[in-house]
Design a protein around this motif. Structure first.
Motif, PDB file in Angstrom:
ATOM      1  N   ARG A 131       0.817  -1.214   0.000  1.00  0.00           N
ATOM      2  CA  ARG A 131       0.000   0.000   0.000  1.00  0.00           C
ATOM      3  C   ARG A 131       0.849   1.262   0.000  1.00  0.00           C
ATOM      4  O   ARG A 131       0.584   2.193  -0.736  1.00  0.00           O
ATOM      5  CB  ARG A 131      -0.941  -0.013   1.211  1.00  0.00           C
ATOM      6  N   THR A 166      -1.864  -3.916   2.471  1.00  0.00           N
ATOM      7  CA  THR A 166      -3.265  -4.114   2.734  1.00  0.00           C
ATOM      8  C   THR A 166      -3.533  -5.605   2.868  1.00  0.00           C
ATOM      9  O   THR A 166      -3.119  -6.401   2.017  1.00  0.00           O
ATOM     10  CB  THR A 166      -4.137  -3.544   1.599  1.00  0.00           C
ATOM     11  N   LYS A 217      -5.573  -1.405  11.455  1.00  0.00           N
ATOM     12  CA  LYS A 217      -6.494  -0.936  10.418  1.00  0.00           C
ATOM     13  C   LYS A 217      -6.410  -1.766   9.143  1.00  0.00           C
ATOM     14  O   LYS A 217      -6.323  -1.231   8.039  1.00  0.00           O
ATOM     15  CB  LYS A 217      -6.221   0.542  10.095  1.00  0.00           C
ATOM     16  N   GLU A 218      -6.446  -3.096   9.284  1.00  0.00           N
ATOM     17  CA  GLU A 218      -6.382  -4.014   8.152  1.00  0.00           C
ATOM     18  C   GLU A 218      -5.143  -3.793   7.299  1.00  0.00           C
ATOM     19  O   GLU A 218      -5.138  -4.007   6.088  1.00  0.00           O
ATOM     20  CB  GLU A 218      -7.654  -3.915   7.297  1.00  0.00           C
ATOM     21  N   GLN A 219      -4.097  -3.342   7.954  1.00  0.00           N
ATOM     22  CA  GLN A 219      -2.809  -3.209   7.291  1.00  0.00           C
ATOM     23  C   GLN A 219      -1.773  -4.021   8.046  1.00  0.00           C
ATOM     24  O   GLN A 219      -1.811  -4.122   9.280  1.00  0.00           O
ATOM     25  CB  GLN A 219      -2.345  -1.748   7.249  1.00  0.00           C
ATOM     26  N   THR A 240       0.175  -5.201  12.938  1.00  0.00           N
ATOM     27  CA  THR A 240      -1.061  -4.991  12.192  1.00  0.00           C
ATOM     28  C   THR A 240      -1.870  -3.859  12.820  1.00  0.00           C
ATOM     29  O   THR A 240      -1.890  -3.691  14.036  1.00  0.00           O
ATOM     30  CB  THR A 240      -1.938  -6.259  12.174  1.00  0.00           C
ATOM     31  N   GLN A 285      -5.765  -8.593   2.473  1.00  0.00           N
ATOM     32  CA  GLN A 285      -6.928  -9.013   1.709  1.00  0.00           C
ATOM     33  C   GLN A 285      -7.385 -10.363   2.237  1.00  0.00           C
ATOM     34  O   GLN A 285      -6.632 -11.350   2.211  1.00  0.00           O
ATOM     35  CB  GLN A 285      -6.582  -9.125   0.224  1.00  0.00           C
TER      36      GLN A 285
END
Length: 341
Positions: A7, A336, A322-324, A320, A338
């Protein structure tokens, strides 16, 4: 489907081409990247909130940060310069507030724990003298209140339970391996509690976890064994507890056990040794081995759902938020996560 899509990196975040931290640590919706140049970031944007050059505020400079603690009022960094040292910054990582140098016979700070305004620091030397040292400091006064040195035993971890600090001392013989906070004195657990010391220690929710040739869980108050499991190889770091499971990272991969019963849940074999703790996001555990491969593991089944190609640079830390997935790897990167159910 599980995957990782790059990202942003440190240059995208405006931190400069030479920004190269050693550790990453989440703090609510923000993240710290700790190194000689330390930054506090909003990873969603991404932009730096503050940065501070801790090397400039320390005599002799700083080459590396080996451990860090984020407290309500300050950040404490175990750093390596001309000697190992402890550096304190403000809570927003905007200025250096002070530093304390440790013995020149030591090489690095291996772990720190902060409890009840006392900072416990484990330090050691593995390449030269195999020396280990415990230092206790008062964060209110900035004074050192206790020090103990092992002349030929490396100190690699520590964990605090009530009035006892359990120490991971690398020794084949019983040695002094615990500290009484109330009495400010060292003692041997085999003499006082009836069990020998081990390399790796951790205390979580009243349970003392130790790991060497086996994983042992003890009641931290009574010291009675709750369960134990054999391990094929000696872990490189203390057991990690997350969401009802205990994780042991070894030279062969990762093994997960039920935290209450000790029953093995699964075992994952990686390409090479795992020497850093995993990062978690929902049902996923992210693990990196020293072959520079990141694995996405289903924590319920142990299935490897995704693994990256071998990166050219070493993967030194994972976090990790925030979904990162953020990595310390050739600087600082964010992926990111997934994940489709």
């Amino acid at each position: 489907m599980v995957g990782l899509e790059e990202r942003w990196d440190h240059e995208d975040a405006g931190l400069g081409v030479n920004f190269s931290p050693d550790l990453v640590q989440a703090d609510g919706d923000r993240v710290f990247a700790f190194g000689p140049q330390t930054a506090l970031l909003d990873p969603a944007v991404p932009t730096p909130i503050n940065t501070v050059d801790i090397s400039a505020g320390v005599d002799g400079g700083v080459n590396e940060v080996s451990d860090a603690i984020v407290d309500e009022d300050a950040c404490y960094l175990g750093a390596i310069g001309e000697t190992p040292l402890i550096v304190q910054t403000d809570r927003m990582a905007s200025e250096v507030q002070g530093s304390v140098q440790l013995s020149s016979e030591l090489e690095r700070v291996t772990e720190m724990v902060l409890q009840d305004e006392l900072l416990f620091v484990a330090a050691g030397a593995s390449r030269t003298s195999n020396r280990g040292q415990l230092v206790v400091g008062d964060t209110n006064t900035g004074e050192q209140v206790f020090e103990y040195t092992w002349s030929d035993n490396y100190l690699d971890s520590l964990a605090v339970s009530d009035e006892t600090v359990f120490l991971g001392v690398q020794s084949t013989d019983p040695v002094v391996n615990a500290y009484s906070i109330a009495d400010q004195e060292m003692f041997r657990t085999d003499q006082r509690f009836g069990f020998d010391g081990v390399y790796n220690v951790n205390v979580v929710d009243g349970v003392l976890y130790t790991a060497s040739t086996g994983l042992v869980a003890r009641d931290a108050a009574t010291h009675e064994v709750i369960y134990e499991q054999e391990l094929p190889t000696i872990p490189q770091l203390p057991p990690v507890v997350h969401d009802g499971q205990v994780y042991a990272m070894t030279t062969a991969g990762v093994r997960a056990f039920d935290s209450e019963t000790g029953a093995e849940q699964w075992s994952v074999r990686t390409t090479d040794a795992v020497i850093y703790p995993p990062a978690f996001s929902g049902r996923l555990a992210f693990v990196a081995d020293i072959s520079n491969i990141i694995y996405s593991i289903d924590i319920e089944t142990g299935e490897i759902l995704y693994e990256t190609e071998r990166f050219e640079s070493s993967v030194d830390d994972l976090e990790t938020i925030k979904e990162q997935l953020m990595t310390v790897m050739d600087g600082f990167r964010a992926f990111t996560v997934q994940y489709d159910e």
